[in-house]
Design a protein around this motif. Structure first.
Motif, PDB file in Angstrom:
ATOM      1  N   GLU A 100      48.536  50.218  13.328  1.00  0.00           N
ATOM      2  CA  GLU A 100      48.547  49.816  11.906  1.00  0.00           C
ATOM      3  C   GLU A 100      47.212  49.184  11.511  1.00  0.00           C
ATOM      4  OE1 GLU A 100      50.654  46.167   9.506  1.00  0.00           O
ATOM      5  OE2 GLU A 100      51.894  47.300  10.930  1.00  0.00           O
ATOM      6  N   LEU A 101      46.675  48.318  12.376  1.00  0.00           N
ATOM      7  CA  LEU A 101      45.410  47.662  12.074  1.00  0.00           C
ATOM      8  C   LEU A 101      44.256  48.657  12.076  1.00  0.00           C
ATOM      9  CD1 LEU A 101      45.904  44.456  14.244  1.00  0.00           C
ATOM     10  CD2 LEU A 101      45.768  44.519  11.749  1.00  0.00           C
ATOM     11  N   ALA A 102      44.327  49.664  12.930  1.00  0.00           N
ATOM     12  CA  ALA A 102      43.268  50.665  13.001  1.00  0.00           C
ATOM     13  C   ALA A 102      43.148  51.462  11.717  1.00  0.00           C
ATOM     14  CB  ALA A 102      43.508  51.599  14.184  1.00  0.00           C
ATOM     15  N   ALA A 103      44.221  51.515  10.929  1.00  0.00           N
ATOM     16  CA  ALA A 103      44.220  52.292   9.689  1.00  0.00           C
ATOM     17  C   ALA A 103      43.709  51.490   8.497  1.00  0.00           C
ATOM     18  CB  ALA A 103      45.630  52.799   9.395  1.00  0.00           C
ATOM     19  N   LEU A 104      43.509  50.173   8.659  1.00  0.00           N
ATOM     20  CA  LEU A 104      43.075  49.347   7.536  1.00  0.00           C
ATOM     21  C   LEU A 104      41.611  49.598   7.195  1.00  0.00           C
ATOM     22  CD1 LEU A 104      44.680  45.872   8.382  1.00  0.00           C
ATOM     23  CD2 LEU A 104      45.482  47.555   6.705  1.00  0.00           C
ATOM     24  N   PRO A 105      41.247  49.584   5.916  1.00  0.00           N
ATOM     25  CA  PRO A 105      39.833  49.704   5.530  1.00  0.00           C
ATOM     26  C   PRO A 105      39.027  48.518   6.060  1.00  0.00           C
ATOM     27  CG  PRO A 105      41.288  50.023   3.644  1.00  0.00           C
ATOM     28  CD  PRO A 105      42.142  49.500   4.750  1.00  0.00           C
ATOM     29  N   GLU A 106      37.766  48.762   6.333  1.00  0.00           N
ATOM     30  CA  GLU A 106      36.901  47.713   6.869  1.00  0.00           C
ATOM     31  C   GLU A 106      36.827  46.504   5.942  1.00  0.00           C
ATOM     32  OE1 GLU A 106      34.292  46.105   9.798  1.00  0.00           O
ATOM     33  OE2 GLU A 106      35.685  47.806   9.810  1.00  0.00           O
ATOM     34  N   ALA A 165      40.352  50.906  27.443  1.00  0.00           N
ATOM     35  CA  ALA A 165      39.827  49.755  28.173  1.00  0.00           C
ATOM     36  C   ALA A 165      39.886  48.495  27.313  1.00  0.00           C
ATOM     37  CB  ALA A 165      38.392  50.020  28.618  1.00  0.00           C
ATOM     38  N   PHE A 166      39.668  48.643  26.005  1.00  0.00           N
ATOM     39  CA  PHE A 166      39.746  47.485  25.113  1.00  0.00           C
ATOM     40  C   PHE A 166      41.171  46.950  25.070  1.00  0.00           C
ATOM     41  CE2 PHE A 166      40.267  45.435  20.967  1.00  0.00           C
ATOM     42  CZ  PHE A 166      39.174  44.569  20.952  1.00  0.00           C
ATOM     43  N   ALA A 167      42.152  47.843  24.925  1.00  0.00           N
ATOM     44  CA  ALA A 167      43.555  47.412  24.880  1.00  0.00           C
ATOM     45  C   ALA A 167      43.961  46.738  26.190  1.00  0.00           C
ATOM     46  CB  ALA A 167      44.449  48.611  24.590  1.00  0.00           C
ATOM     47  N   ASP A 168      43.520  47.291  27.318  1.00  0.00           N
ATOM     48  CA  ASP A 168      43.832  46.688  28.614  1.00  0.00           C
ATOM     49  C   ASP A 168      43.203  45.301  28.725  1.00  0.00           C
ATOM     50  OD1 ASP A 168      45.208  48.962  29.318  1.00  0.00           O
ATOM     51  OD2 ASP A 168      43.587  49.793  30.549  1.00  0.00           O
ATOM     52  N   ALA A 169      41.985  45.153  28.207  1.00  0.00           N
ATOM     53  CA  ALA A 169      41.299  43.856  28.263  1.00  0.00           C
ATOM     54  C   ALA A 169      42.048  42.817  27.429  1.00  0.00           C
ATOM     55  CB  ALA A 169      39.861  43.996  27.779  1.00  0.00           C
ATOM     56  N   LEU A 208      45.904  37.736  19.499  1.00  0.00           N
ATOM     57  CA  LEU A 208      45.941  38.796  20.511  1.00  0.00           C
ATOM     58  C   LEU A 208      47.270  39.539  20.496  1.00  0.00           C
ATOM     59  CD1 LEU A 208      43.400  37.204  21.359  1.00  0.00           C
ATOM     60  CD2 LEU A 208      44.081  37.523  23.746  1.00  0.00           C
ATOM     61  N   GLY A 209      48.372  38.791  20.345  1.00  0.00           N
ATOM     62  CA  GLY A 209      49.690  39.420  20.339  1.00  0.00           C
ATOM     63  C   GLY A 209      49.887  40.339  19.151  1.00  0.00           C
ATOM     64  N   HIS A 210      49.421  39.927  17.982  1.00  0.00           N
ATOM     65  CA  HIS A 210      49.568  40.741  16.776  1.00  0.00           C
ATOM     66  C   HIS A 210      48.787  42.048  16.929  1.00  0.00           C
ATOM     67  CE1 HIS A 210      50.837  40.845  12.505  1.00  0.00           C
ATOM     68  NE2 HIS A 210      49.789  41.625  12.359  1.00  0.00           N
ATOM     69  N   TRP A 211      47.579  41.949  17.495  1.00  0.00           N
ATOM     70  CA  TRP A 211      46.803  43.184  17.671  1.00  0.00           C
ATOM     71  C   TRP A 211      47.491  44.110  18.666  1.00  0.00           C
ATOM     72  CZ3 TRP A 211      44.585  46.151  21.364  1.00  0.00           C
ATOM     73  CH2 TRP A 211      43.722  47.163  20.902  1.00  0.00           C
ATOM     74  N   LEU A 212      48.004  43.565  19.762  1.00  0.00           N
ATOM     75  CA  LEU A 212      48.650  44.401  20.766  1.00  0.00           C
ATOM     76  C   LEU A 212      49.885  45.113  20.220  1.00  0.00           C
ATOM     77  CD1 LEU A 212      48.352  42.082  23.894  1.00  0.00           C
ATOM     78  CD2 LEU A 212      47.341  44.355  23.647  1.00  0.00           C
ATOM     79  N   SER A 213      50.616  44.437  19.367  1.00  0.00           N
ATOM     80  CA  SER A 213      51.853  45.037  18.855  1.00  0.00           C
ATOM     81  C   SER A 213      51.626  45.937  17.644  1.00  0.00           C
ATOM     82  CB  SER A 213      52.860  43.940  18.491  1.00  0.00           C
ATOM     83  OG  SER A 213      52.343  43.110  17.452  1.00  0.00           O
ATOM     84  N   ARG A 214      50.483  45.787  16.966  1.00  0.00           N
ATOM     85  CA  ARG A 214      50.251  46.545  15.732  1.00  0.00           C
ATOM     86  C   ARG A 214      48.859  47.180  15.700  1.00  0.00           C
ATOM     87  NH1 ARG A 214      52.970  42.720  10.984  1.00  0.00           N
ATOM     88  NH2 ARG A 214      54.960  42.375  12.060  1.00  0.00           N
ATOM     89  N   SER A 215      48.359  47.572  16.841  1.00  0.00           N
ATOM     90  CA  SER A 215      47.006  48.114  16.890  1.00  0.00           C
ATOM     91  C   SER A 215      46.860  49.377  16.044  1.00  0.00           C
ATOM     92  CB  SER A 215      46.599  48.400  18.336  1.00  0.00           C
ATOM     93  OG  SER A 215      47.510  49.292  18.950  1.00  0.00           O
TER      94      SER A 215
END
Length: 523
Positions: free
Chosen positions: A285-291, A324-328, A276-283
């Motif tokens: 960067e992760l959003a740009a990764l290929p599926e 809302a996803f980030a807040d959750a 959870l912490g990695h996603w919050l701090s690097r969302s």
């Protein structure tokens, strides 16, 4: 003898009103009577021996299907009371068909009656056996098995078959009010946006809906109990009370299963915090990764959570929202990871109180987020959650799936359980095939064979189009119909066992036990 006058309320109507004569109702409310019948059923008592996630036999700290059902019932009744009494929802609820708290509670108590030994793992194994070994096109599904139990195979009620429940309670048990194939027409799987569960699983093309609540043998019950709601909701929608039960199930699952695995030390702070912490701090960067990279590197922190975010946007665009996803994620990180998992569970008063606070706070928050909507997305019911709470449930369920269900040690355990079910079906089928042993079959199995033969014989006569094999070909001839019936009977029998009964019966029938095994409720 008491004379029962058929109820003018179609929601309270029973399949056989005459059979109620002389049967002492436990309550003046027909819906409370249904609740009491479900609780008194041996199928309900059996749930104490059925796995929720992992077998509870070794720990009193783990939920089984019975304790899970009790907690779902608590939440369902709370939701039902709120939405049926609140000024802003009362009129809409009545317009949609009504929401009696007794009906919602009864459905919640009964919703898992059809779960076989070893929970969802057993469900998957029995479905494969039913379709591929016995050619049963509608296979096995826990929700459909629940409906079959309360309408057909339970024999302890006031009628020879089923519990003779009211239309409202039967309809409330239909989480997915359609069959795997054929009914209703047009089938919900063909809608532009199929309801949740109605689409076929991508790994099994042509197999029909992934989730459904009725077999071909109970289609008349489906049509009858849904009739009072025909002009209130769409034919493929849940009743309001079914929607309440479904939502309560989600809430209980999201909260209480996490508690279980915190208590026994399986849910570890470091792993969940990293994800959870990695996603919050690097969302970004992760959003740009290929599926493909997300899938290949799913074990690296943040990747699996980013995959969930994308999946929600693809499947549930009606509610999915990036903010809302980030807040959750942030709320779950703060309240689950930092507060609850941050203190290892050691059985102390402090640890017990922290767990109780977590459960109470989250239950209150999620129930406070319940809304009733007149025109919901096909992928949700009339009773749903505000966007904030909806996203929080998705993240809580993600934590459970990622850090409990995907553990290799659980997979190892479940592979063994799958073998128990497969081998037990093989042994019972061989016993049925032995003509010299016919007179010594377990009475329960013998009765189920007779019941299924009568049912499939009726289908062959009255609705032969419903009798198709797993590959879609028509089933013709008396021998083929008897084969389907035999398969359904064996599946019914195995599905009615507890975890321990299934294992013990396999030991006995395969010669691994040196003592005779006898349990009257089974044999």
């Amino acid at each position: 003898m008491v004379s029962v006058v058929p109820s003018p309320d179609p929601r309270a109507g029973r399949r056989d009103e005459a059979a109620e004569s002389g049967f002492a109702a436990l309550s003046s409310s027909p819906f409370r009577t249904d609740r009491d019948r479900l609780v008194a059923s041996p199928f309900f008592a059996r749930l104490s021996g059925v796995t929720q996630v992992v077998s509870a036999s070794g720990s009193a700290l783990l939920h089984n299907r019975l304790t899970h059902s009790l907690k779902v019932a608590q939440v369902a009744r709370l939701i039902a009371e709120r939405i049926s009494a609140a000024e802003d929802t009362r009129a809409l609820v009545a317009k949609l068909g009504g929401c009696d708290p007794d009906v919602a509670e009864a459905a919640a108590l009964g919703h898992d009656l059809g779960h076989p030994p070893f929970g969802h793992l057993g469900e998957q194994v029995l479905d494969r056996i039913a379709r591929h070994r016995y050619g049963l096109a509608d296979g096995f599904e826990g929700n459909a098995q629940t409906f079959r139990i309360v309408t057909t195979t339970e024999v302890g009620g006031p009628v020879p078959r089923g519990l003779n429940l009211t239309a409202a309670v039967r309809a409330a048990l239909l989480k997915y009010p359609w069959a795997r194939l054929h009914r209703p027409r047009p089938h919900p799987s063909t809608l532009p946006v199929p309801p949740r569960g109605a689409a076929e699983p991508p790994q099994a093309p042509g197999s029909g809906s992934a989730k459904f609540s009725v077999y071909a043998t109970e289609l008349d019950e489906l049509e009858e109990c849904r009739a009072p709601f025909a002009d209130r909701i769409e034919y493929w929608q849940q009743t309001v009370e079914a929607s309440v039960m479904d939502l309560a199930d989600d809430i209980a699952y999201a909260i209480h299963d996490l508690q279980d695995f915190h208590r026994i030390g399986v849910l570890q702070h470091a792993a969940v915090a990293a994800e959870l912490g990695h996603w919050l701090s690097r969302s970004g960067e992760l959003a740009a990764l290929p599926e493909a990279e997300l899938i290949d590197q799913h074990r690296r922190p943040g990747r699996s959570l980013e995959h969930l975010r994308r999946r929600l946007h693809a499947k549930d665009s009606w509610v999915a929202d990036a903010g809302a996803f980030a807040d959750a994620v942030a709320r779950v990180r703060a309240e689950l990871v930092d507060e609850l998992l941050g203190i290892p569970f050691d059985g102390s008063v402090e640890a017990e109180q922290a767990t109780a606070r977590f459960s109470a706070r989250w239950t209150a928050r999620l129930v406070d987020g319940v809304v009733v909507t007149p025109s919901p997305s096909p992928r949700t019911g009339h009773v749903t959650l505000e966007p904030a709470q909806w996203h929080e449930v998705q993240v809580l369920k993600f934590v459970h799936k990622r850090f409990v269900l995907q553990r290799p040690d659980l997979a190892l355990h479940q592979r063994g359980q799958a073998s128990v079910i497969v081998n037990l079906v093989d042994a019972l089928d061989a016993w049925l095939s032995d003509r010299e042993e016919t007179s010594r079959l377990p009475r329960r199995l013998h009765d189920l064979v007779e019941l299924a033969q009568a049912e499939y014989g009726e289908l062959a006569h009255d609705a032969p189009e419903l009798l198709v094999g797993a590959t879609g070909e028509p089933v013709r001839g008396a021998d083929a119909v008897r084969s389907l019936a035999r398969g359904r009977a064996v599946i019914d029998f195995v599905a009615s066992l507890t975890d321990r009964q299934a294992s013990a019966m396999l030991d006995a029938i395969s010669g691994r036990s040196d003592q005779p095994w006898s349990e009257p409720s089974v044999l």
